[in-house]
Design a protein around this motif. Structure first.
Motif, PDB file in Angstrom:
ATOM      1  N   VAL A 129       0.841  -1.199   0.000  1.00 47.60           N
ATOM      2  CA  VAL A 129       0.000   0.000   0.000  1.00 47.60           C
ATOM      3  C   VAL A 129       0.880   1.254   0.000  1.00 47.60           C
ATOM      4  O   VAL A 129       0.668   2.186  -0.773  1.00 47.60           O
ATOM      5  N   PHE A 130       1.909   1.253   0.855  1.00 46.89           N
ATOM      6  CA  PHE A 130       2.723   2.470   0.982  1.00 46.89           C
ATOM      7  C   PHE A 130       3.653   2.689  -0.202  1.00 46.89           C
ATOM      8  O   PHE A 130       3.866   3.826  -0.618  1.00 46.89           O
ATOM      9  N   PHE A 135       6.212   5.740  -0.909  1.00 46.82           N
ATOM     10  CA  PHE A 135       7.017   5.635   0.312  1.00 46.82           C
ATOM     11  C   PHE A 135       8.201   4.683   0.103  1.00 46.82           C
ATOM     12  O   PHE A 135       8.072   3.666  -0.586  1.00 46.82           O
ATOM     13  N   HIS A 136       9.339   5.014   0.702  1.00 46.12           N
ATOM     14  CA  HIS A 136      10.463   4.081   0.767  1.00 46.12           C
ATOM     15  C   HIS A 136      10.196   3.095   1.906  1.00 46.12           C
ATOM     16  O   HIS A 136       9.564   3.460   2.895  1.00 46.12           O
ATOM     17  N   VAL A 137      10.725   1.877   1.773  1.00 42.08           N
ATOM     18  CA  VAL A 137      10.678   0.927   2.888  1.00 42.08           C
ATOM     19  C   VAL A 137      12.099   0.810   3.439  1.00 42.08           C
ATOM     20  O   VAL A 137      13.007   0.416   2.710  1.00 42.08           O
ATOM     21  N   PRO A 194      11.663  17.034   0.554  1.00 42.17           N
ATOM     22  CA  PRO A 194      10.645  16.200   1.175  1.00 42.17           C
ATOM     23  C   PRO A 194      10.882  14.714   0.913  1.00 42.17           C
ATOM     24  O   PRO A 194      11.481  14.350  -0.091  1.00 42.17           O
ATOM     25  N   PHE A 195      10.399  13.856   1.790  1.00 42.62           N
ATOM     26  CA  PHE A 195      10.449  12.415   1.545  1.00 42.62           C
ATOM     27  C   PHE A 195       9.355  11.743   2.362  1.00 42.62           C
ATOM     28  O   PHE A 195       8.756  12.347   3.263  1.00 42.62           O
ATOM     29  N   ARG A 196       9.085  10.507   2.021  1.00 41.28           N
ATOM     30  CA  ARG A 196       8.121   9.709   2.785  1.00 41.28           C
ATOM     31  C   ARG A 196       8.661   8.292   2.897  1.00 41.28           C
ATOM     32  O   ARG A 196       9.212   7.749   1.932  1.00 41.28           O
ATOM     33  N   ALA A 197       8.555   7.697   4.074  1.00 41.79           N
ATOM     34  CA  ALA A 197       9.148   6.375   4.286  1.00 41.79           C
ATOM     35  C   ALA A 197       8.392   5.617   5.369  1.00 41.79           C
ATOM     36  O   ALA A 197       7.753   6.223   6.239  1.00 41.79           O
ATOM     37  N   ILE A 198       8.464   4.309   5.298  1.00 41.95           N
ATOM     38  CA  ILE A 198       7.985   3.474   6.402  1.00 41.95           C
ATOM     39  C   ILE A 198       9.150   2.608   6.850  1.00 41.95           C
ATOM     40  O   ILE A 198      10.035   2.285   6.060  1.00 41.95           O
ATOM     41  N   GLY A 222       5.627   5.129  10.216  1.00 41.69           N
ATOM     42  CA  GLY A 222       5.466   5.894   8.980  1.00 41.69           C
ATOM     43  C   GLY A 222       5.899   7.320   9.219  1.00 41.69           C
ATOM     44  O   GLY A 222       5.654   7.873  10.294  1.00 41.69           O
ATOM     45  N   LEU A 223       6.562   7.910   8.230  1.00 47.27           N
ATOM     46  CA  LEU A 223       7.044   9.286   8.385  1.00 47.27           C
ATOM     47  C   LEU A 223       6.947   9.998   7.040  1.00 47.27           C
ATOM     48  O   LEU A 223       7.422   9.473   6.024  1.00 47.27           O
ATOM     49  N   LEU A 224       6.295  11.155   7.070  1.00 44.42           N
ATOM     50  CA  LEU A 224       6.201  11.952   5.852  1.00 44.42           C
ATOM     51  C   LEU A 224       6.681  13.367   6.172  1.00 44.42           C
ATOM     52  O   LEU A 224       6.245  13.957   7.164  1.00 44.42           O
ATOM     53  N   ILE A 225       7.627  13.855   5.387  1.00 46.57           N
ATOM     54  CA  ILE A 225       8.148  15.209   5.587  1.00 46.57           C
ATOM     55  C   ILE A 225       7.868  16.015   4.325  1.00 46.57           C
ATOM     56  O   ILE A 225       8.189  15.564   3.213  1.00 46.57           O
TER      57      ILE A 225
END
Ligand code: DAH
Length: 348
Positions: A129-130, A135-137, A194-198, A222-225
């Motif tokens: 889903v992410f 999103f990066h894992v 910006p980035f998004r990762a789990i 989970g983190l979204l910047i």
């Protein structure tokens, strides 16, 4: 002078070489081997007979007898090789051999088929889903510094929040991470905003275990910047995520919650899957189930990650993966998850 024993040796050798060459099968060959080369075998006795030979002939006799023995051994070996080959060829030529049968039937017993652990299954779904949302894992260490696990997250040594997470301390200021939030500041340093990762993984708590507490369990952070991140954006992202995982449209709600690394912080509840919000024993008649804590990243944490809070904002959540697995599969006791008990695991 021609010696009598030479004829005898020749005769014995000729007889056993011929006998070996005609052995009908492997079992027959084995008894021939015993009769010729066993402890009381004819060839063995001939070799031992050296003691009875006239001293001046002994050396010659010994060499000749040893040669006979070597010859007979070779003949037996050659026949064994031939018989084994023939056996394999016969097996291959046999039409009743069905090479399309699965291996377990050929072995004549059922071998257990392995499969991935329910935690791994659910984790893979959440990751799918992410990653579809960009999103990066990421994978971060289970042995962490006090800084990454606590201080960078706005939890200094004197902070009462340390009491909320009983910690396994290691030597040299290291510890077993008490939550996957320990990856937040690492991720901020590793990526350009910006980035998004789990970041999923195992976490550890030094606490007594019971049906709902385990010293080792799984979380997924989970983190979204980004710029202009809002609670509305967080709420909508969580609704999308949970609908995908629980495979239907879900209603969620936020309640205030306190965590030093988010401001504001929330507890996110999902409408009870069993009663659809009407109230039942699973949700203690409230119609809601507590699912995950989340919030907007605290400015102190952004600073620890090298980001300017005037420019960057973020949201974060800590999904209890073990808890989600328990909800999904109606697992009554968290301790089953890492028990390694195949009687339990084989249901999934
Ligand atoms: N790390 C917290 C815990 O294990 C859970 C958590 C709360 C994570 C709020 C978050 C968050 O990312 O925003 O208790």
């Amino acid at each position: 002078m021609a010696v009598a024993w030479q004829d005898e040796l020749d005769a014995v050798r000729g007889r056993w070489v011929a006998t070996a060459a005609q052995a009908p099968d492997l079992a027959g060959l084995r008894s021939i081997e015993v009769e010729a080369l066993g402890k009381q075998g004819e060839v063995t006795l001939l070799v031992r007979k050296v003691a009875t030979i006239a001293p001046e002939d002994r050396r010659a006799y010994g060499a000749a007898a040893a040669a006979v023995k070597a010859h007979v051994e070779q003949a037996i070996e050659a026949r064994r090789h031939g018989l084994e080959r023939a056996e394999i060829e016969a097996e291959l030529a046999d039409d009743s051999f069905d090479e399309t049968l699965p291996a377990q039937s050929i072995l004549g017993r059922n071998s257990r088929q392995g499969h991935s652990h329910p935690l791994t299954q659910v984790q893979a779904e959440v990751e799918a889903v992410f990653t579809s949302m960009g999103f990066h894992v990421l994978d971060y260490p289970e042995v962490e510094s006090e800084f990454d696990n606590f201080e960078a997250l706005n939890i200094p040594g004197w902070h009462p929040a340390r009491e909320m997470q009983d910690t396994f301390w290691l030597q040299g200021g290291h510890l077993l991470r008490t939550h996957t939030s320990s990856g937040q500041v690492r991720a901020m340093h590793a990526f350009q905003a910006p980035f998004r990762a789990i970041f999923p993984g195992k976490v550890y708590r030094y606490e007594a275990t019971d049906a709902s507490h385990e010293h080792t369990f799984h979380q997924l952070e989970g983190l979204l910047i980004d710029r202009h991140v809002s609670v509305g954006h967080l709420l909508d992202s969580m609704r999308t995520l949970l609908s995908a995982i629980l495979k239907r449209d879900v209603e969620v709600r936020l309640r205030p919650g306190y965590f030093p690394f988010v401001e504001p912080g929330f507890e996110l509840d999902v409408q009870c899957q069993l009663c659809g919000g009407a109230g039942c024993s699973a949700c203690k008649q409230s119609g809601w189930l507590e699912l995950l804590p989340c919030g907007l990243v605290h400015p102190q944490v952004l600073r620890a990650g090298g980001l300017d809070p005037a420019e960057w904002q973020g949201w974060a959540f800590g999904l209890g993966l073990s808890r989600l697995v328990m909800m999904r599969f109606q697992v009554p006791d968290v301790r089953l998850l890492l028990s390694g008990d195949l009687r339990w695991l084989s249901q999934f």
